[in-house]
Write a protein that holds these residues in place. Structure first.
Motif, PDB file in Angstrom:
ATOM      1  N   LEU A  64     -56.461   1.720 -26.395  1.00  0.00           N
ATOM      2  CA  LEU A  64     -57.323   0.606 -25.999  1.00  0.00           C
ATOM      3  C   LEU A  64     -57.508   0.437 -24.496  1.00  0.00           C
ATOM      4  O   LEU A  64     -58.349  -0.348 -24.066  1.00  0.00           O
ATOM      5  N   CYS A  65     -56.721   1.140 -23.691  1.00  0.00           N
ATOM      6  CA  CYS A  65     -56.656   0.853 -22.257  1.00  0.00           C
ATOM      7  C   CYS A  65     -56.311   2.127 -21.481  1.00  0.00           C
ATOM      8  O   CYS A  65     -55.648   3.018 -22.012  1.00  0.00           O
ATOM      9  N   ALA A  66     -56.723   2.180 -20.221  1.00  0.00           N
ATOM     10  CA  ALA A  66     -56.486   3.370 -19.403  1.00  0.00           C
ATOM     11  C   ALA A  66     -55.186   3.316 -18.598  1.00  0.00           C
ATOM     12  O   ALA A  66     -54.913   4.209 -17.814  1.00  0.00           O
ATOM     13  N   ILE A  67     -54.357   2.303 -18.797  1.00  0.00           N
ATOM     14  CA  ILE A  67     -53.092   2.170 -18.071  1.00  0.00           C
ATOM     15  C   ILE A  67     -51.973   2.796 -18.896  1.00  0.00           C
ATOM     16  O   ILE A  67     -51.940   2.664 -20.112  1.00  0.00           O
ATOM     17  N   ASP A  68     -51.029   3.459 -18.214  1.00  0.00           N
ATOM     18  CA  ASP A  68     -49.871   4.042 -18.890  1.00  0.00           C
ATOM     19  C   ASP A  68     -48.778   2.984 -18.983  1.00  0.00           C
ATOM     20  O   ASP A  68     -48.139   2.645 -17.993  1.00  0.00           O
ATOM     21  N   PHE A  69     -48.557   2.450 -20.177  1.00  0.00           N
ATOM     22  CA  PHE A  69     -47.590   1.389 -20.387  1.00  0.00           C
ATOM     23  C   PHE A  69     -46.251   1.887 -20.913  1.00  0.00           C
ATOM     24  O   PHE A  69     -45.424   1.078 -21.341  1.00  0.00           O
ATOM     25  N   ARG A  70     -46.013   3.191 -20.865  1.00  0.00           N
ATOM     26  CA  ARG A  70     -44.714   3.682 -21.324  1.00  0.00           C
ATOM     27  C   ARG A  70     -43.614   3.081 -20.457  1.00  0.00           C
ATOM     28  O   ARG A  70     -43.803   2.821 -19.270  1.00  0.00           O
ATOM     29  N   ALA A  71     -42.458   2.865 -21.087  1.00  0.00           N
ATOM     30  CA  ALA A  71     -41.346   2.167 -20.437  1.00  0.00           C
ATOM     31  C   ALA A  71     -40.942   2.800 -19.111  1.00  0.00           C
ATOM     32  O   ALA A  71     -40.584   2.096 -18.170  1.00  0.00           O
ATOM     33  N   ASN A  72     -41.016   4.113 -18.996  1.00  0.00           N
ATOM     34  CA  ASN A  72     -40.607   4.772 -17.749  1.00  0.00           C
ATOM     35  C   ASN A  72     -41.718   4.807 -16.701  1.00  0.00           C
ATOM     36  O   ASN A  72     -41.492   5.260 -15.581  1.00  0.00           O
ATOM     37  N   HIS A  73     -42.924   4.305 -17.018  1.00  0.00           N
ATOM     38  CA  HIS A  73     -44.024   4.278 -16.053  1.00  0.00           C
ATOM     39  C   HIS A  73     -44.450   2.867 -15.644  1.00  0.00           C
ATOM     40  O   HIS A  73     -45.008   2.680 -14.571  1.00  0.00           O
ATOM     41  N   PHE A  74     -44.221   1.898 -16.520  1.00  0.00           N
ATOM     42  CA  PHE A  74     -44.615   0.517 -16.241  1.00  0.00           C
ATOM     43  C   PHE A  74     -43.360  -0.338 -16.322  1.00  0.00           C
ATOM     44  O   PHE A  74     -42.805  -0.539 -17.399  1.00  0.00           O
ATOM     45  N   PRO A  75     -42.865  -0.848 -15.193  1.00  0.00           N
ATOM     46  CA  PRO A  75     -41.557  -1.526 -15.177  1.00  0.00           C
ATOM     47  C   PRO A  75     -41.561  -2.886 -15.859  1.00  0.00           C
ATOM     48  O   PRO A  75     -42.604  -3.542 -15.975  1.00  0.00           O
ATOM     49  N   ASN A  76     -40.375  -3.303 -16.294  1.00  0.00           N
ATOM     50  CA  ASN A  76     -40.218  -4.643 -16.833  1.00  0.00           C
ATOM     51  C   ASN A  76     -40.630  -5.652 -15.764  1.00  0.00           C
ATOM     52  O   ASN A  76     -40.319  -5.485 -14.592  1.00  0.00           O
ATOM     53  N   LEU A  77     -41.362  -6.668 -16.161  1.00  0.00           N
ATOM     54  CA  LEU A  77     -41.939  -7.715 -15.309  1.00  0.00           C
ATOM     55  C   LEU A  77     -43.103  -7.212 -14.457  1.00  0.00           C
ATOM     56  O   LEU A  77     -43.588  -7.923 -13.582  1.00  0.00           O
ATOM     57  N   GLY A  78     -43.566  -5.977 -14.738  1.00  0.00           N
ATOM     58  CA  GLY A  78     -44.765  -5.466 -14.083  1.00  0.00           C
ATOM     59  C   GLY A  78     -45.982  -6.235 -14.587  1.00  0.00           C
ATOM     60  O   GLY A  78     -46.026  -6.688 -15.730  1.00  0.00           O
ATOM     61  N   VAL A  79     -46.983  -6.392 -13.728  1.00  0.00           N
ATOM     62  CA  VAL A  79     -48.205  -7.127 -14.065  1.00  0.00           C
ATOM     63  C   VAL A  79     -49.398  -6.258 -13.699  1.00  0.00           C
ATOM     64  O   VAL A  79     -49.418  -5.633 -12.641  1.00  0.00           O
ATOM     65  N   VAL A  80     -50.390  -6.237 -14.592  1.00  0.00           N
ATOM     66  CA  VAL A  80     -51.616  -5.506 -14.296  1.00  0.00           C
ATOM     67  C   VAL A  80     -52.798  -6.298 -14.837  1.00  0.00           C
ATOM     68  O   VAL A  80     -52.703  -6.950 -15.868  1.00  0.00           O
ATOM     69  N   GLN A  81     -53.878  -6.275 -14.078  1.00  0.00           N
ATOM     70  CA  GLN A  81     -55.122  -6.882 -14.510  1.00  0.00           C
ATOM     71  C   GLN A  81     -56.032  -5.716 -14.868  1.00  0.00           C
ATOM     72  O   GLN A  81     -56.323  -4.868 -14.029  1.00  0.00           O
ATOM     73  N   THR A  82     -56.482  -5.634 -16.138  1.00  0.00           N
ATOM     74  CA  THR A  82     -57.209  -4.461 -16.604  1.00  0.00           C
ATOM     75  C   THR A  82     -58.169  -4.851 -17.719  1.00  0.00           C
ATOM     76  O   THR A  82     -58.383  -6.025 -17.987  1.00  0.00           O
ATOM     77  N   SER A  83     -58.696  -3.845 -18.388  1.00  0.00           N
ATOM     78  CA  SER A  83     -59.580  -4.050 -19.519  1.00  0.00           C
ATOM     79  C   SER A  83     -58.923  -3.465 -20.766  1.00  0.00           C
ATOM     80  O   SER A  83     -58.468  -2.328 -20.755  1.00  0.00           O
ATOM     81  N   ILE A  84     -58.855  -4.261 -21.830  1.00  0.00           N
ATOM     82  CA  ILE A  84     -58.341  -3.795 -23.115  1.00  0.00           C
ATOM     83  C   ILE A  84     -59.482  -3.941 -24.109  1.00  0.00           C
ATOM     84  O   ILE A  84     -59.990  -5.048 -24.301  1.00  0.00           O
ATOM     85  N   ALA A  85     -59.852  -2.834 -24.739  1.00  0.00           N
ATOM     86  CA  ALA A  85     -60.962  -2.856 -25.707  1.00  0.00           C
ATOM     87  C   ALA A  85     -62.183  -3.553 -25.111  1.00  0.00           C
ATOM     88  O   ALA A  85     -62.842  -4.364 -25.747  1.00  0.00           O
ATOM     89  N   ARG A  86     -62.422  -3.291 -23.831  1.00  0.00           N
ATOM     90  CA  ARG A  86     -63.550  -3.826 -23.065  1.00  0.00           C
ATOM     91  C   ARG A  86     -63.460  -5.320 -22.765  1.00  0.00           C
ATOM     92  O   ARG A  86     -64.451  -5.956 -22.440  1.00  0.00           O
ATOM     93  N   LEU A  87     -62.274  -5.880 -22.870  1.00  0.00           N
ATOM     94  CA  LEU A  87     -62.056  -7.282 -22.520  1.00  0.00           C
ATOM     95  C   LEU A  87     -61.193  -7.366 -21.273  1.00  0.00           C
ATOM     96  O   LEU A  87     -60.152  -6.716 -21.188  1.00  0.00           O
TER      97      LEU A  87
END
Length: 114
Positions: A64-87
């Motif tokens: 649904l999204c172009a961000i890599d949310f795997r645990a080893n790439h996106f840290p705990n308490l990380g924040v991102v503003q993005t588009s999910i399913a075009r929202l």
């Protein structure tokens, strides 16, 4: 969220007490702003919040999204503003008791679609 923005997420059990307290202090000028263009923008009436938990959450996001949310790439308490399913959405990784967990904030009018 950005160099001039911040997001405060409160405990849902407090029913917005912290947000109300901060808004009152902000209005009374007891909180110093970092310039003249600083203001409080409550989102409790405009955004829906979802929680997505579990080991397979990053795989779901990959669809649904172009961000890599795997645990080893996106840290705990990380924040991102993005588009999910075009929202337009805000995603916060917020692990709970060792379980991979994400909070998803999107416009409340799109909540049923998401």
């Amino acid at each position: 969220l950005g160099i001039t923005e911040f997001l405060i997420i409160t405990d849902p059990n407090r029913m917005g007490e912290l947000a109300v307290e901060l808004s009152e202090k902000w209005a009374a000028k007891k909180i110093k702003s970092v310039g003249t263009n600083t203001y409080c923008l409550p989102r409790q009436d405009s955004h829906a919040c979802f929680s997505l938990c579990g080991d397979y959450a990053p795989q779901l996001f990959a669809k649904l999204c172009a961000i890599d949310f795997r645990a080893n790439h996106f840290p705990n308490l990380g924040v991102v503003q993005t588009s999910i399913a075009r929202l337009s959405s805000i995603i916060v990784r917020n692990d709970l008791s060792g379980t991979l967990s994400y909070l998803i904030f999107t416009d409340c009018t799109s909540a049923e679609y998401l």
